[in-house]
Design a protein around this motif. Structure first.
Motif, PDB file in Angstrom:
ATOM      1  N   TYR A 300       0.816  -1.216   0.000  1.00  0.00           N
ATOM      2  CA  TYR A 300       0.000   0.000   0.000  1.00  0.00           C
ATOM      3  C   TYR A 300       0.855   1.274   0.000  1.00  0.00           C
ATOM      4  O   TYR A 300       0.350   2.374   0.056  1.00  0.00           O
ATOM      5  CB  TYR A 300      -0.887  -0.027   1.243  1.00  0.00           C
ATOM      6  N   PRO A 322       0.075   5.835   0.122  1.00  0.00           N
ATOM      7  CA  PRO A 322      -1.272   5.294  -0.090  1.00  0.00           C
ATOM      8  C   PRO A 322      -2.004   5.979  -1.239  1.00  0.00           C
ATOM      9  O   PRO A 322      -2.744   5.331  -1.985  1.00  0.00           O
ATOM     10  CB  PRO A 322      -1.963   5.572   1.244  1.00  0.00           C
ATOM     11  N   TYR A 331      -6.652  -0.928  -2.382  1.00  0.00           N
ATOM     12  CA  TYR A 331      -7.095  -0.263  -1.158  1.00  0.00           C
ATOM     13  C   TYR A 331      -6.845  -1.168   0.029  1.00  0.00           C
ATOM     14  O   TYR A 331      -7.101  -2.357  -0.017  1.00  0.00           O
ATOM     15  CB  TYR A 331      -8.579   0.121  -1.214  1.00  0.00           C
ATOM     16  N   TYR A 332      -6.314  -0.562   1.090  1.00  0.00           N
ATOM     17  CA  TYR A 332      -6.000  -1.323   2.300  1.00  0.00           C
ATOM     18  C   TYR A 332      -6.893  -0.850   3.446  1.00  0.00           C
ATOM     19  O   TYR A 332      -6.919   0.333   3.768  1.00  0.00           O
ATOM     20  CB  TYR A 332      -4.523  -1.111   2.652  1.00  0.00           C
TER      21      TYR A 332
END
Lengths: 493, 393
Positions: A300, A322, A331-332
């Motif tokens: 990420y 990010p 997407y984390y």
């Protein structure tokens, strides 16, 4: 059967707009552990707060050692021998163990100086009593979470607590330390302490508790001997319905490889390789410290890496933060939604749109009308229970907060979704909803990576399992191969 | 039901009180029936109306919720809550109205149109500094260099005007210097992760020193060149009945309101102030947002520098000394939380007006300025206390 040391009878507590507790009773027996069970919002914490005087009950009585009590603050309860060990520990990291044990209750010599020698020795004695091998001189920050919990317990013993309430004590514990906590609980039981044990992890209840009190929607449902219960009956009492299938796994036709990681190495993980296809859930499991979260965060863009490569749909990418990862379609979702997943003081709508503001922004101006429409859509589809989009996220329950995080992630329309402990601290019913949502994601062709400490969850929901240990890949198992034993075998190999 | 009525009375109190005062003045002093009295009257009515709207909408919301989920109980208590929330949200405005009402009882000249405009005009630079510092405070930080930046950029503007440079150049130069100062603050805070308080403490000293060097420790007048009259107009002129500083104030607040409430950048500022880590993980570029926010703070100090220099028609080495205090106080009294992420920039002007009214009434009543400083300190303490008590996080 032990004698009742504490009894809460027909407790009623009202909050603006909510009847939080409606005639709830709880008995704590000497030398036994009483499990207090219920979904989030069932009233467990409220009940405990009524006990320790953080809240004042509106009706009902509390009998402790046969006399009626009504505390006005937690300190009084502590002094009286009712100790609570919270999820968030109340220890000062930069201070020593014995200083923490005696915090606020320091023993002084005649001249006013602290009697360090006495406090040190008394601490050592208390720690010995519960068979813990920690030096009273150790710094709290040098201890593991489990050891810190034990210091909290020692603190409770110092006050000669008769009743010890443990609020989700294993939530922050790595699996291998849970057993040592249980040993201490057994030790405490032998010392005739009454224990209230609050946990979402039902298997722990069967291991350590003698009785269970079940709450639902602020109502008292039942008090049962644990030996008379089994997991399904417990769950059905908690949720008021039977959960037919805990893990609603559905296989999907697999698509192309979306994300492929080859030999990824930095100072946190070493030589990690795996692939995820669209329509697939890759479960990542390992003990605490295995590098699961670190791996996800590296992908990420939160940690630097130099060796190896990350390929997204065949193209190498190297997100530095990010923001770039999201633009690539990754997407984390963090493991700790309160700490870094949500802006708790912002409302539901602004949280949902936070990661995808560029989608609804023209020349810097946010199109609020569009935003409202999109959020309304998510709230309906994902079934977020909130009075309105303008409700502060802080006021939602854990499960609903998690759904807000999920909405936020989905609004960025990611191809790869990394879920880190997606069901931590949320109740059984909401867990099921999250699982169903994961199925929907698969159906829509997303590649899902799920990190979890709960082995059954990983086994129940993953198409494939990646085993990590100490930052290294220990192997991969297909859904058919994967069992608890096989995974442990891989970890230990 | 009882508690709802109580809360409704609470809301109506300020409006009702103002109404009462206006009618008293009507009877005893026909001269005082003027614009500000009616403004207060209208504000009172608007407040009541807004209270009722808020009440109704919460009832509707509750009903909708109950339809979904029959177990949601007691709509009444929620209504009470919404009324309390409402009065909490608009507390700065309520306090301003109450203060205005009380002060007008204390001195007959307080509640006049001229005095009201005067208060706004005299405090316009505080208002503008407050609008700027809001960015730093909303991030959860602070900027105490704005007083010095104001002095330095004002001095540069004065130097340009007095040496025959164009007024536009002077204004642009001052604003750019302010923005550059903010940029420097921002870079140290965001890039090198230093404490905002310490960084701006250092730049405060640097720009004060730079001002002293530039002015050689003496104040120097704008001079008699044709440009200087034009420049002075920025601080002293008026358009119709509106003084130019008040006009600038309105424009600045409109712009700041737009930026903080309507743009993605504004959202980012609030998100970072609310939870920086969550903001970062949500893909917000925290570093750049912080730098720009601090630039805004410095930029506003540049604007205020131009206004102050124009108003007193000279650059002084001690200009803006301690202004950061008043600006931060205005923001805090206006309900902008020092913990970051909470507050409405429009209320910073309300805070500035409250401080201005306080200074004004103390002047009208001939209270020594030494005492005024003490009183201001007490007011700030109360405001911070209210902020800490009202919203638990």
């Amino acid at each position: 059967m032990g004698k009742v040391v504490l009894e809460m009878r027909d407790i009623v507590k009202r909050f603006p707009g909510v009847l939080a507790l409606n005639g709830v009773s709880l008995k704590v027996y000497e030398g036994e552990a009483m499990a207090l069970l219920g979904e989030n919002g069932a009233g467990k914490s409220t009940l405990m707060k009524c006990l320790t005087g953080v809240y004042q009950r509106d009706e009902g009585s509390i009998l402790y050692n046969g006399r009626e009590i009504a505390y006005t603050n937690a300190r009084q309860a502590q002094d009286d021998g009712i100790a609570i060990i919270h999820q968030e520990l109340n220890l000062i990291p930069r201070m020593k163990v014995y200083e923490n044990i005696f915090l606020g209750r320091e023993v002084k010599k005649k001249g006013g100086a602290l009697d360090k020698k006495y406090m040190y020795e008394k601490s050592a004695e208390l720690l010995r009593e519960i068979r813990i091998n920690i030096s009273p001189n150790a710094l709290i920050s040098s201890l593991s979470i489990a050891q810190q919990q034990m210091v909290e317990i020692a603190k409770a013993l110092l006050m000669d607590a008769k009743v010890i309430v443990m609020d989700e004590p294993t939530d922050a514990l790595p699996d291998e330390e849970v057993e040592s906590l249980f040993n201490i609980i057994r030790e405490l039981k032998k010392k005739n302490k009454g224990i209230v044990y609050i946990s979402h992890r039902l298997n722990e209840i069967f291991e350590i508790c003698d009785r269970a009190t079940i709450l639902r929607d602020g109502q008292f449902i039942a008090e049962k001997l644990v030996s008379e219960l089994d997991q399904p009956s417990l769950i059905s009492m908690m949720v008021g319905r039977t959960l037919d299938q805990q893990f609603p796994y559905e296989p999907m036709p697999l698509g192309d490889v979306v994300l492929s990681v080859k030999g990824l190495t930095n100072n946190l993980v070493r030589d990690i390789s795996f692939e995820v296809r669209s329509g697939e859930v890759l479960g990542i499991i390992g003990l605490v410290g295995a590098g699961r979260t670190e791996l996800a965060q590296t992908i990420y863009g939160l940690h630097e890496w130099t060796e190896g490569e990350i390929l997204l749909k065949g193209k190498p990418i190297h997100p530095a933060n990010p923001n770039q990862a999201i633009r690539h379609g990754i997407y984390y979702m963090t493991e700790d939604r309160k700490r870094n997943g949500l802006v708790l003081i912002m409302d539901v709508r602004k949280n949902i749109s936070l990661s995808a503001l560029d989608k609804i922004t023209t020349f810097g101006k946010v199109d609020v009308k569009k935003e409202r429409a999109i959020c309304a859509d998510f709230i309906e589809k994902i079934n977020v229970k909130t009075p309105s989009q303008n409700q502060r996220v802080r006021n939602l329950s854990g499960g609903n907060q998690q759904k807000v995080v999920l909405s936020k992630a989905l609004m960025t329309e990611p191809d790869v979704l990394i879920l880190d402990e997606p069901t931590r601290g949320i109740d059984v019913g909401a867990k099921k909803e999250i699982y169903l949502l994961i199925n929907q994601l698969k159906e829509r062709g997303k590649a899902v990576i799920m990190i979890s400490s709960e082995m059954p969850e990983i086994l129940g929901m993953s198409d494939r399992v990646l085993v990590l240990h100490e930052g290294r890949c220990k192997g991969e198992l297909s859904r058919e191969e994967a069992t608890q034993e096989k995974i442990m075998e891989k970890i230990l190999s | 039901m009882k508690s709802i009525k109580k809360a409704m009375i609470l809301i109506g109190a300020a409006g009702g009180f103002a109404l009462f005062l206006v009618s008293v003045y009507r009877i005893f002093n026909a001269q005082l029936v003027n614009a500000p009295s009616f403004l207060i009257l209208i504000a009172g009515i608007v407040l009541l109306a807004a209270g009722i709207v808020c009440y109704n909408s919460s009832v509707r919301e509750q009903k909708a919720l109950q339809k979904q989920d029959p177990s949601a109980k007691s709509a009444y208590m929620d209504r009470v809550q919404s009324v309390v929330d409402f009065s909490g949200r608009y507390r700065p405005v309520l306090i301003m109205l109450l203060v205005a009402a009380v002060f007008s009882c204390m001195h007959p000249r307080f509640l006049t149109g001229a005095n009201f405009l005067n208060i706004l005009k005299q405090n316009s630079h505080y208002g503008i500094l407050a609008a700027g510092v809001c960015f730093a405070i909303l991030l959860g930080g602070i900027d105490i260099s704005i007083g010095s930046v104001l002095a330095f950029s004002g001095a540069v503007a004065a130097l340009i005007v007095s040496s025959g440079g164009s007024v536009v150049l002077a204004v642009v130069a001052a604003i750019l210097i302010g923005a550059a100062a903010g940029l420097a603050n921002g870079v140290f805070i965001a890039r090198f992760k230093l404490q905002p308080m310490i960084v701006s403490l250092a730049t405060m000293s640097i720009f004060r020193g730079a001002t002293l060097v530039l002015t050689d420790g003496k104040s120097f007048p704008l001079g008699k060149l044709p440009g200087s009259d034009m420049f002075k107009a920025i601080g002293q002129g008026s358009v119709g009945f509106l003084p130019v500083p008040v006009l600038i104030l309105i424009v600045v607040y409109a712009a700041m309101f737009y930026i903080l409430n309507m743009t993605a950048f504004g959202r980012h500022v609030y998100a970072i102030g609310g939870n920086e880590e969550a903001a970062r993980l949500s893909g917000i570029n925290v570093e750049i947002t912080k730098i720009i926010a601090h630039m805004m703070s410095g930029l506003m100090a540049g604007v205020a520098g131009v206004m102050v220099t124009a108003r007193v028609a000279s650059a002084t080495p001690t200009a803006g000394n301690g202004y950061e205090m008043d600006a931060i106080a205005a923001a805090v009294i206006g309900g902008i939380s020092l913990r970051g992420g909470e507050g409405q920039v429009l209320f910073a002007i309300v805070g500035a007006v409250i401080i201005g009214m306080l200074n004004n009434i103390l002047n009208l009543m001939n209270v020594s300025s030494y005492y005024q400083t003490i009183i201001k300190g007490v007011v700030i303490l109360i405001a911070v206390l209210l902020d800490a008590k009202s919203k638990d996080r």
